[in-house]
Design a protein around this motif. Structure first.
Motif, PDB file in Angstrom:
ATOM      1  N   ILE A  69      -7.017 -12.420  -2.950  1.00 44.68           N
ATOM      2  CA  ILE A  69      -8.041 -12.334  -2.024  1.00 44.68           C
ATOM      3  C   ILE A  69      -9.288 -13.056  -2.464  1.00 44.68           C
ATOM      4  O   ILE A  69      -9.784 -14.167  -1.508  1.00 44.68           O
ATOM      5  CB  ILE A  69      -8.210 -10.836  -1.605  1.00 44.68           C
ATOM      6  CG1 ILE A  69      -6.998 -10.376  -0.973  1.00 44.68           C
ATOM      7  CG2 ILE A  69      -9.616 -10.603  -0.559  1.00 44.68           C
ATOM      8  CD1 ILE A  69      -7.272  -8.786  -0.454  1.00 44.68           C
ATOM      9  N   PRO A  70     -10.076 -13.044  -3.467  1.00 47.38           N
ATOM     10  CA  PRO A  70     -11.200 -13.757  -3.614  1.00 47.38           C
ATOM     11  C   PRO A  70     -11.020 -15.026  -3.800  1.00 47.38           C
ATOM     12  O   PRO A  70     -11.650 -15.968  -3.514  1.00 47.38           O
ATOM     13  CB  PRO A  70     -11.740 -12.865  -4.983  1.00 47.38           C
ATOM     14  CG  PRO A  70     -10.651 -12.166  -5.498  1.00 47.38           C
ATOM     15  CD  PRO A  70      -9.687 -11.848  -4.360  1.00 47.38           C
ATOM     16  N   THR A  71      -9.823 -15.459  -4.345  1.00 44.62           N
ATOM     17  CA  THR A  71      -9.471 -16.923  -4.283  1.00 44.62           C
ATOM     18  C   THR A  71      -9.311 -17.514  -2.915  1.00 44.62           C
ATOM     19  O   THR A  71      -9.712 -18.520  -2.858  1.00 44.62           O
ATOM     20  CB  THR A  71      -8.058 -17.138  -5.292  1.00 44.62           C
ATOM     21  OG1 THR A  71      -8.029 -16.478  -6.132  1.00 44.62           O
ATOM     22  CG2 THR A  71      -7.429 -18.528  -5.338  1.00 44.62           C
ATOM     23  N   LEU A  72      -8.865 -16.822  -2.134  1.00 48.26           N
ATOM     24  CA  LEU A  72      -8.556 -17.489  -0.625  1.00 48.26           C
ATOM     25  C   LEU A  72     -10.128 -17.615  -0.178  1.00 48.26           C
ATOM     26  O   LEU A  72     -10.336 -18.411   0.724  1.00 48.26           O
ATOM     27  CB  LEU A  72      -7.860 -16.546   0.089  1.00 48.26           C
ATOM     28  CG  LEU A  72      -6.362 -16.276   0.014  1.00 48.26           C
ATOM     29  CD1 LEU A  72      -5.607 -15.210   0.923  1.00 48.26           C
ATOM     30  CD2 LEU A  72      -5.922 -17.832   0.453  1.00 48.26           C
ATOM     31  N   TYR A  73     -10.969 -16.688  -0.476  1.00 52.85           N
ATOM     32  CA  TYR A  73     -12.254 -16.763   0.186  1.00 52.85           C
ATOM     33  C   TYR A  73     -13.221 -17.943  -0.355  1.00 52.85           C
ATOM     34  O   TYR A  73     -14.132 -18.333   0.124  1.00 52.85           O
ATOM     35  CB  TYR A  73     -13.086 -15.539   0.027  1.00 52.85           C
ATOM     36  CG  TYR A  73     -12.692 -14.445   1.037  1.00 52.85           C
ATOM     37  CD1 TYR A  73     -13.157 -14.787   2.369  1.00 52.85           C
ATOM     38  CD2 TYR A  73     -11.952 -13.370   0.817  1.00 52.85           C
ATOM     39  CE1 TYR A  73     -12.925 -13.951   3.443  1.00 52.85           C
ATOM     40  CE2 TYR A  73     -11.983 -12.360   1.708  1.00 52.85           C
ATOM     41  CZ  TYR A  73     -12.129 -12.662   3.198  1.00 52.85           C
ATOM     42  OH  TYR A  73     -11.971 -11.744   4.158  1.00 52.85           O
ATOM     43  N   LYS A  74     -12.596 -18.536  -1.517  1.00 51.23           N
ATOM     44  CA  LYS A  74     -13.290 -19.705  -2.315  1.00 51.23           C
ATOM     45  C   LYS A  74     -12.789 -21.123  -1.824  1.00 51.23           C
ATOM     46  O   LYS A  74     -13.196 -21.926  -2.209  1.00 51.23           O
ATOM     47  CB  LYS A  74     -13.435 -19.359  -3.870  1.00 51.23           C
ATOM     48  CG  LYS A  74     -14.396 -18.195  -3.927  1.00 51.23           C
ATOM     49  CD  LYS A  74     -14.528 -18.284  -5.619  1.00 51.23           C
ATOM     50  CE  LYS A  74     -13.412 -17.864  -6.317  1.00 51.23           C
ATOM     51  NZ  LYS A  74     -13.481 -17.787  -7.873  1.00 51.23           N
ATOM     52  N   TYR A  75     -11.414 -21.018  -1.423  1.00 48.73           N
ATOM     53  CA  TYR A  75     -10.569 -22.464  -1.122  1.00 48.73           C
ATOM     54  C   TYR A  75     -11.391 -23.537  -0.514  1.00 48.73           C
ATOM     55  O   TYR A  75     -11.415 -24.582  -1.073  1.00 48.73           O
ATOM     56  CB  TYR A  75      -9.495 -21.946  -0.798  1.00 48.73           C
ATOM     57  CG  TYR A  75      -9.399 -22.232   0.781  1.00 48.73           C
ATOM     58  CD1 TYR A  75      -8.977 -23.551   1.423  1.00 48.73           C
ATOM     59  CD2 TYR A  75      -9.594 -21.193   1.502  1.00 48.73           C
ATOM     60  CE1 TYR A  75      -8.882 -23.574   2.757  1.00 48.73           C
ATOM     61  CE2 TYR A  75      -9.551 -21.220   2.860  1.00 48.73           C
ATOM     62  CZ  TYR A  75      -9.096 -22.589   3.502  1.00 48.73           C
ATOM     63  OH  TYR A  75      -9.207 -22.540   4.866  1.00 48.73           O
ATOM     64  N   TYR A  76     -12.376 -23.049   0.581  1.00 47.44           N
ATOM     65  CA  TYR A  76     -13.054 -24.036   1.359  1.00 47.44           C
ATOM     66  C   TYR A  76     -14.324 -24.476   0.525  1.00 47.44           C
ATOM     67  O   TYR A  76     -14.535 -25.637   0.436  1.00 47.44           O
ATOM     68  CB  TYR A  76     -13.631 -23.326   2.557  1.00 47.44           C
ATOM     69  CG  TYR A  76     -14.439 -24.018   3.440  1.00 47.44           C
ATOM     70  CD1 TYR A  76     -15.755 -24.129   3.473  1.00 47.44           C
ATOM     71  CD2 TYR A  76     -13.795 -25.295   4.301  1.00 47.44           C
ATOM     72  CE1 TYR A  76     -16.515 -24.889   4.355  1.00 47.44           C
ATOM     73  CE2 TYR A  76     -14.773 -25.971   4.944  1.00 47.44           C
ATOM     74  CZ  TYR A  76     -16.157 -25.648   5.063  1.00 47.44           C
ATOM     75  OH  TYR A  76     -16.916 -26.404   5.687  1.00 47.44           O
ATOM     76  N   LYS A  77     -15.107 -23.620  -0.068  1.00 44.13           N
ATOM     77  CA  LYS A  77     -16.159 -23.944  -0.655  1.00 44.13           C
ATOM     78  C   LYS A  77     -15.960 -24.998  -1.894  1.00 44.13           C
ATOM     79  O   LYS A  77     -16.797 -25.751  -2.313  1.00 44.13           O
ATOM     80  CB  LYS A  77     -16.979 -23.073  -1.046  1.00 44.13           C
ATOM     81  CG  LYS A  77     -17.612 -22.366   0.296  1.00 44.13           C
ATOM     82  CD  LYS A  77     -18.623 -20.823  -0.240  1.00 44.13           C
ATOM     83  CE  LYS A  77     -17.910 -19.927  -1.052  1.00 44.13           C
ATOM     84  NZ  LYS A  77     -18.888 -18.659  -1.356  1.00 44.13           N
TER      85      LYS A  77
END
Length: 237
Positions: A69-77
């Motif tokens: 989950i935290p990995t997904l929230y960072k993929y864009y940035k």
């Protein structure tokens, strides 16, 4: 005599001030070094090493949603690729058993109104795929931009899309307010990614790959890019 006394007092005060200022600066630098060290140790990605996608995985570990989950929230940035696969896994040897396959996590719109040539070119270079399907197995802002997904271009929209994906709720197109994708109707089913995989485990693999900078015309396919790929392989029985 009195003036000389005042001069000595002032000189002493300046001396004390300089010492205090020096001590403060040293203390601040020490605190910063300690803070940086703590932050560095907390970020596990600082200890990863990377190999070419064709080589052996540089880092394998068994993870669950608490990592995904935290990995997904960072993929864009942080501009990396998150890929989902599935396979059988031998815990003793750390090797996959038999063939693996890409794990479809959602389907994009079927009218394929993107720059299809560029998107197909990108997919072939990254994943060695011979054709392009509307079944999506990765999160990558380059791919999504070429498909003209409505959440690209805005960090808030990307976050909202991830929220909907994880919880299985409809994502509305911010341009017209209509439902663009109902994640409860995807292969994930009601409850989204969290509900379907809340008790499952994945093998996390960190790799690095290179591909050419894909634009909308052939003349720009010259600049090679390096990018991090984080692969989550769902362990099946």
């Amino acid at each position: 005599m009195e003036n000389a006394t005042h001069a000595l007092i002032m000189a002493f005060a300046v001396f004390i001030f300089v010492i205090a200022l020096t001590v403060s600066m040293v203390s601040l630098n020490s605190v910063k070094r300690v803070s940086d060290a703590i932050l560095y140790t907390k970020d596990e990605t600082n200890y990863y090493t990377y190999t070419d996608v064709k080589g052996k995985a540089a880092q394998n570990r068994i993870v669950g949603l608490e990592t995904i989950i935290p990995t997904l929230y960072k993929y864009y940035k942080e501009n990396y690729t998150v890929v989902f696969k599935e396979a059988k896994y031998d815990y003793e040897t750390g090797n996959f058993i038999g063939d693996w396959k890409y794990l479809t996590v959602y389907k994009t719109v079927s009218n394929r109104n993107w720059e299809i040539y560029s998107y197909e070119k990108l997919m072939k270079e990254k994943y060695k795929k011979d054709n392009v399907s509307t079944e999506i197995f990765s999160f990558d802002i380059d791919e999504e931009t070429l498909r003209h997904e409505p959440w690209t271009g805005s960090e808030d929209r990307v976050k909202q899309n991830i929220d909907c994906f994880l919880n299985g709720t409809p994502y509305k197109n911010p341009n017209n307010g209509e439902i663009y994708k109902n994640y409860s109707d995807t292969p994930l089913g009601p409850g989204g990614f969290i509900k379907k995989y809340e008790n499952d485990k994945f093998v996390e693999t960190i790799e690095e790959y290179k591909y050419k900078n894909i634009q909308t015309n052939d003349s720009s396919l010259t600049k090679e890019k390096s990018k991090r790929m984080i692969i989550f392989t769902h362990i099946i029985n």
